[in-house]
Design an enzyme around this catalytic site. Structure first.
Site, PDB file in Angstrom:
ATOM      1  N   HIS A 131       0.827  -1.198   0.000  1.00 35.84           N
ATOM      2  CA  HIS A 131       0.000   0.000   0.000  1.00 35.84           C
ATOM      3  C   HIS A 131       0.864   1.251   0.000  1.00 35.84           C
ATOM      4  O   HIS A 131       2.034   1.220   0.333  1.00 35.84           O
ATOM      5  CB  HIS A 131      -0.939   0.022   1.205  1.00 35.84           C
ATOM      6  CG  HIS A 131      -0.263   0.412   2.483  1.00 35.84           C
ATOM      7  ND1 HIS A 131       0.530  -0.448   3.201  1.00 35.84           N
ATOM      8  CD2 HIS A 131      -0.248   1.596   3.150  1.00 35.84           C
ATOM      9  CE1 HIS A 131       0.991   0.177   4.264  1.00 35.84           C
ATOM     10  NE2 HIS A 131       0.556   1.418   4.262  1.00 35.84           N
ATOM     11  N   ALA A 132       0.235   2.348  -0.416  1.00 33.57           N
ATOM     12  CA  ALA A 132       0.921   3.635  -0.394  1.00 33.57           C
ATOM     13  C   ALA A 132      -0.021   4.654   0.219  1.00 33.57           C
ATOM     14  O   ALA A 132      -1.235   4.598   0.014  1.00 33.57           O
ATOM     15  CB  ALA A 132       1.294   4.053  -1.811  1.00 33.57           C
ATOM     16  N   HIS A 133       0.511   5.519   0.996  1.00 31.10           N
ATOM     17  CA  HIS A 133      -0.266   6.645   1.499  1.00 31.10           C
ATOM     18  C   HIS A 133       0.640   7.850   1.594  1.00 31.10           C
ATOM     19  O   HIS A 133       1.860   7.726   1.620  1.00 31.10           O
ATOM     20  CB  HIS A 133      -0.931   6.321   2.844  1.00 31.10           C
ATOM     21  CG  HIS A 133       0.026   5.964   3.927  1.00 31.10           C
ATOM     22  ND1 HIS A 133       0.432   4.675   4.162  1.00 31.10           N
ATOM     23  CD2 HIS A 133       0.693   6.728   4.828  1.00 31.10           C
ATOM     24  CE1 HIS A 133       1.286   4.646   5.172  1.00 31.10           C
ATOM     25  NE2 HIS A 133       1.473   5.881   5.585  1.00 31.10           N
ATOM     26  N   PHE A 134       0.047   9.020   1.600  1.00 31.63           N
ATOM     27  CA  PHE A 134       0.816  10.238   1.530  1.00 31.63           C
ATOM     28  C   PHE A 134       0.500  11.142   2.705  1.00 31.63           C
ATOM     29  O   PHE A 134      -0.635  11.203   3.172  1.00 31.63           O
ATOM     30  CB  PHE A 134       0.502  10.972   0.224  1.00 31.63           C
ATOM     31  CG  PHE A 134       0.833  10.166  -0.987  1.00 31.63           C
ATOM     32  CD1 PHE A 134       2.103  10.205  -1.529  1.00 31.63           C
ATOM     33  CD2 PHE A 134      -0.111   9.351  -1.576  1.00 31.63           C
ATOM     34  CE1 PHE A 134       2.433   9.450  -2.632  1.00 31.63           C
ATOM     35  CE2 PHE A 134       0.198   8.596  -2.692  1.00 31.63           C
ATOM     36  CZ  PHE A 134       1.481   8.650  -3.218  1.00 31.63           C
ATOM     37  N   HIS A 135       1.502  11.837   3.175  1.00 33.51           N
ATOM     38  CA  HIS A 135       1.341  12.865   4.192  1.00 33.51           C
ATOM     39  C   HIS A 135       1.954  14.133   3.621  1.00 33.51           C
ATOM     40  O   HIS A 135       3.051  14.101   3.068  1.00 33.51           O
ATOM     41  CB  HIS A 135       2.099  12.508   5.481  1.00 33.51           C
ATOM     42  CG  HIS A 135       1.681  11.212   6.085  1.00 33.51           C
ATOM     43  ND1 HIS A 135       0.587  11.091   6.898  1.00 33.51           N
ATOM     44  CD2 HIS A 135       2.211   9.972   5.986  1.00 33.51           C
ATOM     45  CE1 HIS A 135       0.464   9.834   7.292  1.00 33.51           C
ATOM     46  NE2 HIS A 135       1.441   9.134   6.739  1.00 33.51           N
TER      47      HIS A 135
END
Length: 194
Positions: free
Chosen positions: A5-9
């Site tokens: 998975h990838a998530h961004f901040h």
């Protein structure tokens, strides 16, 4: 940091990040590595965009690495910051045209790391990820702030994120091979089209 998975901040960080001054060496075209323990507390890859002319190679080198890491099922964190020109261990700027520059350039730091599975309780503990590996510690509670120490933070990173020296050496050798192959392919295509 799992591979699936990838998530961004997105965060405004109004302070100079020390990682921007870490000594790096050229690994492959437009790709730098910090693998000397005196350079930073965890090895990383770096990519720097000095102008819009660099956009394609800046993005392409990172995509090659991300694709390689995914094929190896290797977790990784990416942090992008504005930093001074990348320098080597002698303090020499890698790109001569930036030697006298006081500008800050978009710089991506890619950290290969151990995989971590499962939910991570936000307030309960320290979990090294993109910000932390780049030297920006996020603190969620006052009790944690009061109880933390540099030794505890480094130990947690060593236990939860750091790979073995041999794993880093193997990864960086594969990155060097892939990015160099891609640069040669691009040069051949450019030569054919001219």
């Amino acid at each position: 940091a799992s591979v699936n998975h990838a998530h961004f901040h997105l965060s405004h960080w109004p302070y100079a990040a020390s990682i921007g001054n870490a000594a790096v060496r050229s690994l492959a075209p437009h790709t730098f590595v910090c693998d000397d323990p005196s350079g930073w507390f965890v090895p990383f890859l770096a990519f720097q965009m000095a102008s819009l002319d660099d956009l394609d190679t800046f993005v392409r080198a990172q995509l090659i690495c991300a694709d390689l890491f995914s094929s190896l099922h290797l977790a990784h964190n990416l942090t992008m910051l504005r930093c001074p020109p990348l320098k080597d261990h002698q303090g020499k700027v890698h790109r001569e045209e930036l030697a006298d520059s006081k500008e800050l350039y978009l710089t991506a730091f890619l950290f290969p790391r151990q995989s971590v599975f499962g939910a991570k309780p936000v307030a309960a503990n320290f979990h090294p990820a993109a910000f932390e590996l780049a030297g920006m510690l996020l603190i969620y509670t006052f009790p944690f702030f009061s109880s933390m120490s540099e030794e505890a933070i480094v130990r947690t990173i060593e236990e939860e994120a750091r790979l073995s020296p041999q794993e880093y050496a193997n990864i960086f050798a594969k990155v060097q091979e892939r990015v160099t192959e891609e640069a040669l392919r691009k040069k051949e295509c450019d030569d054919e089209n001219n």
